[in-house]
Design an enzyme around this catalytic site. Structure first.
Site, PDB file in Angstrom:
ATOM      1  N   ASN A  73      85.797  27.155  13.982  1.00  0.00           N
ATOM      2  CA  ASN A  73      85.421  25.898  14.632  1.00  0.00           C
ATOM      3  C   ASN A  73      84.800  26.142  15.997  1.00  0.00           C
ATOM      4  O   ASN A  73      84.181  25.248  16.571  1.00  0.00           O
ATOM      5  CB  ASN A  73      86.635  24.975  14.770  1.00  0.00           C
ATOM      6  CG  ASN A  73      87.799  25.627  15.497  1.00  0.00           C
ATOM      7  OD1 ASN A  73      87.934  26.849  15.526  1.00  0.00           O
ATOM      8  ND2 ASN A  73      88.666  24.813  16.066  1.00  0.00           N
ATOM      9  N   THR A  81      77.071  25.039  18.441  1.00  0.00           N
ATOM     10  CA  THR A  81      76.814  26.277  17.705  1.00  0.00           C
ATOM     11  C   THR A  81      77.371  26.206  16.297  1.00  0.00           C
ATOM     12  O   THR A  81      76.772  26.718  15.346  1.00  0.00           O
ATOM     13  CB  THR A  81      77.448  27.470  18.446  1.00  0.00           C
ATOM     14  OG1 THR A  81      76.975  27.493  19.791  1.00  0.00           O
ATOM     15  CG2 THR A  81      77.096  28.787  17.782  1.00  0.00           C
ATOM     16  N   THR A  82      78.518  25.554  16.136  1.00  0.00           N
ATOM     17  CA  THR A  82      79.189  25.509  14.838  1.00  0.00           C
ATOM     18  C   THR A  82      78.673  24.380  13.967  1.00  0.00           C
ATOM     19  O   THR A  82      78.384  24.570  12.785  1.00  0.00           O
ATOM     20  CB  THR A  82      80.709  25.355  15.040  1.00  0.00           C
ATOM     21  OG1 THR A  82      81.188  26.489  15.765  1.00  0.00           O
ATOM     22  CG2 THR A  82      81.439  25.280  13.709  1.00  0.00           C
ATOM     23  N   HIS A 133      79.982  30.882  19.873  1.00  0.00           N
ATOM     24  CA  HIS A 133      79.377  31.275  21.131  1.00  0.00           C
ATOM     25  C   HIS A 133      78.044  31.950  20.865  1.00  0.00           C
ATOM     26  O   HIS A 133      77.858  32.634  19.865  1.00  0.00           O
ATOM     27  CB  HIS A 133      80.293  32.165  21.976  1.00  0.00           C
ATOM     28  CG  HIS A 133      80.958  33.272  21.230  1.00  0.00           C
ATOM     29  ND1 HIS A 133      82.193  33.143  20.647  1.00  0.00           N
ATOM     30  CD2 HIS A 133      80.563  34.536  20.975  1.00  0.00           C
ATOM     31  CE1 HIS A 133      82.534  34.279  20.067  1.00  0.00           C
ATOM     32  NE2 HIS A 133      81.562  35.138  20.256  1.00  0.00           N
ATOM     33  N   LYS A 146      74.900  27.034  33.685  1.00  0.00           N
ATOM     34  CA  LYS A 146      73.846  26.032  33.485  1.00  0.00           C
ATOM     35  C   LYS A 146      73.511  25.248  34.759  1.00  0.00           C
ATOM     36  O   LYS A 146      73.159  24.068  34.693  1.00  0.00           O
ATOM     37  CB  LYS A 146      74.204  25.082  32.339  1.00  0.00           C
ATOM     38  CG  LYS A 146      74.263  25.787  30.982  1.00  0.00           C
ATOM     39  CD  LYS A 146      74.250  24.815  29.826  1.00  0.00           C
ATOM     40  CE  LYS A 146      74.131  25.562  28.494  1.00  0.00           C
ATOM     41  NZ  LYS A 146      74.016  24.660  27.344  1.00  0.00           N
ATOM     42  N   LEU A 147      73.602  25.916  35.900  1.00  0.00           N
ATOM     43  CA  LEU A 147      73.179  25.261  37.138  1.00  0.00           C
ATOM     44  C   LEU A 147      71.709  24.862  37.057  1.00  0.00           C
ATOM     45  O   LEU A 147      71.298  23.825  37.587  1.00  0.00           O
ATOM     46  CB  LEU A 147      73.409  26.198  38.328  1.00  0.00           C
ATOM     47  CG  LEU A 147      73.079  25.618  39.707  1.00  0.00           C
ATOM     48  CD1 LEU A 147      74.080  24.532  40.093  1.00  0.00           C
ATOM     49  CD2 LEU A 147      73.055  26.721  40.765  1.00  0.00           C
ATOM     50  N   SER A 203      75.675  31.127  36.558  1.00  0.00           N
ATOM     51  CA  SER A 203      74.728  31.392  35.475  1.00  0.00           C
ATOM     52  C   SER A 203      73.579  30.398  35.557  1.00  0.00           C
ATOM     53  O   SER A 203      73.787  29.197  35.725  1.00  0.00           O
ATOM     54  CB  SER A 203      75.425  31.283  34.118  1.00  0.00           C
ATOM     55  OG  SER A 203      74.489  31.403  33.065  1.00  0.00           O
ATOM     56  N   GLY A 224      76.109  21.942  14.956  1.00  0.00           N
ATOM     57  CA  GLY A 224      74.765  21.443  15.218  1.00  0.00           C
ATOM     58  C   GLY A 224      74.758  20.035  15.789  1.00  0.00           C
ATOM     59  O   GLY A 224      73.687  19.471  16.051  1.00  0.00           O
ATOM     60  N   ARG A 225      75.947  19.447  15.987  1.00  0.00           N
ATOM     61  CA  ARG A 225      76.018  18.089  16.521  1.00  0.00           C
ATOM     62  C   ARG A 225      75.551  18.044  17.973  1.00  0.00           C
ATOM     63  O   ARG A 225      75.813  18.955  18.750  1.00  0.00           O
ATOM     64  CB  ARG A 225      77.454  17.551  16.455  1.00  0.00           C
ATOM     65  CG  ARG A 225      77.915  17.191  15.065  1.00  0.00           C
ATOM     66  CD  ARG A 225      79.331  16.622  15.098  1.00  0.00           C
ATOM     67  NE  ARG A 225      80.318  17.628  15.460  1.00  0.00           N
ATOM     68  CZ  ARG A 225      81.623  17.389  15.511  1.00  0.00           C
ATOM     69  NH1 ARG A 225      82.089  16.182  15.244  1.00  0.00           N
ATOM     70  NH2 ARG A 225      82.471  18.355  15.834  1.00  0.00           N
ATOM     71  N   ASP A 261      82.435  24.722  24.943  1.00  0.00           N
ATOM     72  CA  ASP A 261      80.972  24.851  25.051  1.00  0.00           C
ATOM     73  C   ASP A 261      80.523  25.095  26.490  1.00  0.00           C
ATOM     74  O   ASP A 261      79.410  24.748  26.865  1.00  0.00           O
ATOM     75  CB  ASP A 261      80.254  23.603  24.501  1.00  0.00           C
ATOM     76  CG  ASP A 261      80.698  23.231  23.109  1.00  0.00           C
ATOM     77  OD1 ASP A 261      80.669  24.115  22.232  1.00  0.00           O
ATOM     78  OD2 ASP A 261      81.089  22.070  22.883  1.00  0.00           O
TER      79      ASP A 261
END
EC number: 6.3.4.4
Length: 437
Positions: free
Chosen positions: A38, A298-299, A41, A330-331, A412, A301-302, A13
């Site tokens: 499993n 994404t897979t 993206h 994700k800075l 990013s 939802g947890r 992730d």
């Protein structure tokens, strides 16, 4: 020509989908080399959110050939659903190729995966319940079904009748579940074979043909280093090898074909499922990272578990994968914090350790040793060059590069393609002439 492997440097992730999408512009071929549905993206293009589990991110580029390699396990129903989703968004995926030797996830794999996880109780692993582990188990036991088997209905019938009978015994006797109807399963998967037949090819041959033609090949990993079956936080791992070496096995290439390896890591750390997590946060800080970062799988939802950046597992990922450079994602999630902590070592039974322990019980006892850095408390979402970044954000990135002992090539700052700072083209640029301490 440059052949590049993109791997996750944490527990998955990390944002590999966006980075792979970005690098796919320079790639002629993109190969997914392991994992199954499993993994997931998310790619955001012009405000359009696309979520994929099997199909490589490069599918959004019409001139890029996308391959699902032999090391993957394929759920044909999900694959057909993704093809339909792309078609509904006017994205042509007709050129997608699936390895004839990739193994197939069947209904009994999903049922057994879910039943076994439930039976584990407090010892559960945190599986997605999508049948990945049982599919790889059958592959190792040499009783699995491969994509090529779907193309011949008579062969499919011969290959499936025995396994369905055996799995039905397990479902009934061990777990009290209803048996599967063999004829229904055979008919369903024969139909999948007919619908996917134009995509099923010898992917290993296609990869080597591309290499001989001096094409740029991008190998896309799923999950992350710490979920690797051999090198991760066992038993809380996946059933395949996401590390860079897995690209050679899952794609059918030798290590000399790989020119460089790019690791993707968040500016903090997340984990889905069970297992030790030394830098895990609780309370309002965890909620802040989760909400700002959209930390939901994404897979499944947890909600993902969130914590500070862990430099110990980062250095381990550098070593295990032979990383040439990093992409930090994700800075921007850290923009509002006044202080940011980074784990630089562990304390284990009163001793400071700088390495990732192979023992799960030892790892569970590790306490993080933190260094505290000042936050920048201003938005970075619109920054498009290093010069645009606040000085304290630059200091944070330099600290990570120094801690990991590897330079940073990409930063990013959001989900969209344009929210990215490319310090140096990691495919065509010179090695290591990038952001470092």
């Amino acid at each position: 020509m440059a052949n590049v492997v993109v791997i996750g440097a944490q527990w998955g992730d990390e944002g590999k989908g966006k980075i792979t999408d970005l690098l796919s512009r320079s790639a002629d071929v993109v190969v997914r080399y392991q994992g199954g549905v499993n993994a997931g993206h998310t790619i955001v293009v012009d405000g359009q959110v696309l979520k994929l589990h099997l199909i490589p991110s490069g599918i959004l580029y019409p001139d890029t050939t996308c391959l699902i390699g032999s090391g993957t396990v394929v759920d044909p129903k999900v694959l057909l659903g993704e093809l339909a989703m792309l078609a509904s968004n006017d994205i042509d995926a007709s050129g997608l190729k699936v390895a004839s030797t990739a193994h197939v996830t069947l209904p009994y794999h999903r049922l057994l995966d879910q039943a076994m996880e439930q039976q584990r109780g407090n010892q559960r692993i945190g599986t997605t319940g999508r049948g990945i582990g049982p599919t790889y188990s059958d592959k190792a036991e040499r009783s699995g079904l491969r994509m090529i088997d779907l193309l011949d209905e008579q062969l499919l019938r011969e290959r499936l009748q025995g396994p369905i009978a055996a799995k039905n015994l397990q479902l009934q006797k061990l777990y009290g579940l209803e048996p599967l109807d063999a004829e229904e399963v055979i008919a369903e998967y024969a139909d999948y074979g007919r619908r996917l037949s134009s995509h099923v090819v010898d992917c290993t041959r296609a990869i080597h043909d591309a290499a001989r033609a001096r094409k740029n090949i991008l190998f896309e990993g799923a999950q992350g280093t710490l979920l690797d079956l051999d090198h991760g936080t066992y038993p809380y791992v996946t059933s395949s090898n996401p590390v860079a070496g897995g690209a050679c096995i899952g794609a059918g290439v030798g290590p000399t074909l790989i020119d460089r390896v790019i690791g993707v890591a968040k500016a903090y750390t997340t984990r889905v499922g069970e297992g030790p997590f030394p830098t895990e946060l609780e309370g309002s800080l965890s909620d802040h990272l989760c909400d700002r970062g959209g930390e939901y799988g994404t897979t499944t939802g947890r909600r993902r578990r969130c914590g500070w950046f862990d430099g110990v597992i980062g250095r381990y990922a550098v070593e295990v994968n032979g990383l040439d450079c990093l992409a930090i994602t994700k800075l921007d999630v850290l923009d509002e914090l006044d202080e940011i902590q980074v784990c630089v070592a562990y304390e284990l039974d009163g001793q400071r350790v700088n390495h990732f322990p192979s023992s799960a019980s030892e790892f569970a006892r590790c306490q993080p040793v933190f260094e505290t850095l000042p936050g920048w408390q201003t938005s970075t979402a619109d920054c498009r060059s290093l010069d645009d970044l606040p000085e304290k954000a630059m200091s944070y990135l330099r600290f990570l590069a120094d801690l990991m002992e590897v330079p940073i090539a990409i930063v990013s700052l959001g989900a969209s393609r344009d929210q990215t700072i490319v310090v140096e083209d990691p495919i065509h640029g010179p090695k290591r002439a990038l952001l470092s301490a």
